[in-house]
Design a protein around this motif. Structure first.
Motif, mmCIF file in Angstrom:
data_model
loop_
_atom_site.group_PDB
_atom_site.id
_atom_site.type_symbol
_atom_site.label_atom_id
_atom_site.label_comp_id
_atom_site.label_asym_id
_atom_site.label_seq_id
_atom_site.Cartn_x
_atom_site.Cartn_y
_atom_site.Cartn_z
ATOM 1 N N GLU A 100 0.831 -1.209 0.000
ATOM 2 C CA GLU A 100 0.000 0.000 0.000
ATOM 3 C C GLU A 100 0.862 1.254 0.000
ATOM 4 O OE1 GLU A 100 -2.970 0.057 3.067
ATOM 5 O OE2 GLU A 100 -3.807 -1.868 2.407
ATOM 6 N N ILE A 101 1.915 1.202 0.784
ATOM 7 C CA ILE A 101 2.792 2.366 0.858
ATOM 8 C C ILE A 101 3.496 2.590 -0.483
ATOM 9 C CG2 ILE A 101 4.939 3.191 1.892
ATOM 10 C CD1 ILE A 101 3.880 2.049 4.550
ATOM 11 N N GLN A 104 0.992 4.257 -2.685
ATOM 12 C CA GLN A 104 0.796 5.676 -2.386
ATOM 13 C C GLN A 104 1.940 6.530 -2.918
ATOM 14 O OE1 GLN A 104 0.227 4.961 1.732
ATOM 15 N NE2 GLN A 104 -1.837 5.840 1.759
ATOM 16 N N THR A 105 3.149 5.979 -2.801
ATOM 17 C CA THR A 105 4.312 6.730 -3.273
ATOM 18 C C THR A 105 4.259 6.869 -4.787
ATOM 19 O OG1 THR A 105 5.508 5.650 -1.492
ATOM 20 C CG2 THR A 105 6.801 6.892 -3.069
ATOM 21 N N SER A 108 1.259 9.348 -5.722
ATOM 22 C CA SER A 108 1.402 10.774 -5.424
ATOM 23 C C SER A 108 2.591 11.413 -6.148
ATOM 24 C CB SER A 108 1.511 10.998 -3.915
ATOM 25 O OG SER A 108 2.583 10.266 -3.380
ATOM 26 N N LEU A 109 3.635 10.637 -6.405
ATOM 27 C CA LEU A 109 4.826 11.253 -6.995
ATOM 28 C C LEU A 109 5.333 10.551 -8.248
ATOM 29 C CD1 LEU A 109 6.933 11.846 -3.756
ATOM 30 C CD2 LEU A 109 5.675 13.567 -5.035
ATOM 31 N N GLY A 110 4.709 9.432 -8.603
ATOM 32 C CA GLY A 110 5.225 8.658 -9.730
ATOM 33 C C GLY A 110 6.540 7.976 -9.404
ATOM 34 N N PHE A 111 6.780 7.796 -8.138
ATOM 35 C CA PHE A 111 8.070 7.319 -7.666
ATOM 36 C C PHE A 111 8.004 5.823 -7.358
ATOM 37 C CE2 PHE A 111 11.438 6.682 -4.644
ATOM 38 C CZ PHE A 111 12.424 7.584 -5.000
ATOM 39 N N LEU A 113 9.107 2.947 -5.458
ATOM 40 C CA LEU A 113 9.791 2.662 -4.191
ATOM 41 C C LEU A 113 10.571 1.356 -4.257
ATOM 42 C CD1 LEU A 113 10.045 3.648 -1.223
ATOM 43 C CD2 LEU A 113 8.118 2.152 -0.708
ATOM 44 N N LEU B 93 7.271 13.963 0.136
ATOM 45 C CA LEU B 93 6.006 13.277 -0.018
ATOM 46 C C LEU B 93 4.916 14.243 0.462
ATOM 47 C CD1 LEU B 93 5.602 10.321 -0.928
ATOM 48 C CD2 LEU B 93 5.318 9.721 1.461
ATOM 49 N N ILE B 101 0.748 7.087 5.556
ATOM 50 C CA ILE B 101 1.803 6.104 5.747
ATOM 51 C C ILE B 101 2.156 5.973 7.224
ATOM 52 C CG2 ILE B 101 4.257 5.697 5.323
ATOM 53 C CD1 ILE B 101 3.752 6.685 2.450
ATOM 54 N N GLN B 104 -0.508 3.851 8.727
ATOM 55 C CA GLN B 104 -0.367 2.429 8.421
ATOM 56 C C GLN B 104 0.736 1.780 9.250
ATOM 57 O OE1 GLN B 104 0.056 3.093 4.263
ATOM 58 N NE2 GLN B 104 -1.741 1.852 3.731
ATOM 59 N N TYR B 121 13.809 5.339 -0.610
ATOM 60 C CA TYR B 121 14.697 5.197 -1.761
ATOM 61 C C TYR B 121 14.001 4.447 -2.887
ATOM 62 C CZ TYR B 121 18.309 6.718 1.412
ATOM 63 O OH TYR B 121 19.044 7.458 2.298
ATOM 64 N N GLY B 122 14.341 4.819 -4.094
ATOM 65 C CA GLY B 122 13.749 4.155 -5.240
ATOM 66 C C GLY B 122 14.074 4.941 -6.497
ATOM 67 N N LEU B 123 13.213 4.790 -7.494
ATOM 68 C CA LEU B 123 13.456 5.478 -8.758
ATOM 69 C C LEU B 123 12.401 6.544 -8.985
ATOM 70 C CD1 LEU B 123 14.320 2.419 -11.014
ATOM 71 C CD2 LEU B 123 15.899 4.188 -10.226
ATOM 72 N N CYS B 124 12.841 7.729 -9.341
ATOM 73 C CA CYS B 124 11.897 8.795 -9.625
ATOM 74 C C CYS B 124 11.206 8.508 -10.959
ATOM 75 C CB CYS B 124 12.582 10.150 -9.667
ATOM 76 S SG CYS B 124 13.645 10.393 -11.093
ATOM 77 N N LYS B 125 10.184 9.266 -11.239
ATOM 78 C CA LYS B 125 9.383 9.042 -12.435
ATOM 79 C C LYS B 125 10.251 8.960 -13.685
ATOM 80 C CE LYS B 125 5.276 11.367 -12.822
ATOM 81 N NZ LYS B 125 4.444 12.549 -13.150
#
Lengths: 133, 133
Positions: A100-101, A104-105, A108-111, A113, B93, B101, B104, B121-125
DNA sequence: CTAGTTGCAAAGAGTTTGCATGGCG
DNA sequence: CGCCATGCAAACTCTTTGCAACTAG
């Protein structure tokens, strides 16, 4: 092109049996030197484990040295780690909450995770109870 | 018991105008030494800023040195930072996602999330778009 | 036999610290 | 004026690296 050496096995075995703790190089050395492993091998193997993602390297606030935590087991893969900044205890976020998290990420940001490499910080149930008293 | 010195002001001003980037000590020194500040003052002030929580210290995977990011502005307080592991870009965020979040995490583990000190951490759009091609 | 791995000791890099000087309040 | 902060250089600590010996495949 990656030999299975006694020293590497020692480290993996140790990590396997201590999933949710993190260790400094010195601690690892103290635990394992009796079995026959040198400091430099610990450093070298740790660097490889970090490179292929089975170990997280963290430098805690105010610490000089790095701490290493094993995240290479089935259990850890794809789970967000949640760590208490007071007692250091680490647990996994349940599957459902994790996805779910991530959603949401994404929404909201196209990110996208990466659950395995992110760590949530805060206070665990016990420690936050102590605080509110 | 904390004097307002030229050097401290220099660092704060620089950070204020670069909210979402992080800098190594060397980079800070390069930027500011012309204005009159020494390496050791940068280290000392950084340590203080870290202690009172207005700066995050991070040691990126594989890096030797620490990077510092300012999180002391109004904007940053209470927001989760989301950082791309490829391009390094950091964003906040949104409020709503942050509080959901936190909820949750609380509901599933009883864990009190500290938004300001956790980083996703992850990949941006953009970077994840490049990957999927 | 070949290539990866280990140990040791030396080198390296980043960070911290002691001390005298200078600046804020 | 007193106390904190600064600069410089030396000291430290953690980590990496070169090299020769060793070992897995």
């Amino acid at each position: 092109m990656t030999y299975k050496t006694k020293q590497r096995e020692l480290m993996l075995a140790f990590f396997e049996s201590h999933h949710h703790d993190s260790f400094s190089v010195e601690q690892l050395y103290e635990q394992l030197k009796g079995e026959g492993i040198s400091l430099s091998s610990i450093y070298r193997n740790l660097n490889e484990l970090e490179k292929d993602g089975s170990v997280h390297k963290v430098v805690p606030q105010g610490a000089r040295e790095a701490y290493y935590q094993f995240v290479g087991c089935e259990h850890c893969r794809g789970h967000i780690h949640v760590q208490c900044i007071e007692c250091g205890k680490t647990v996994h976020l349940p599957d459902q909450a994790t996805s779910e998290i991530a959603k949401q990420t994404k929404d909201s940001l196209g990110f996208e995770l990466d659950p395995t490499s992110t760590v949530f910080y805060g206070l665990c149930k016990e420690c936050s109870a102590h605080h509110s008293r």
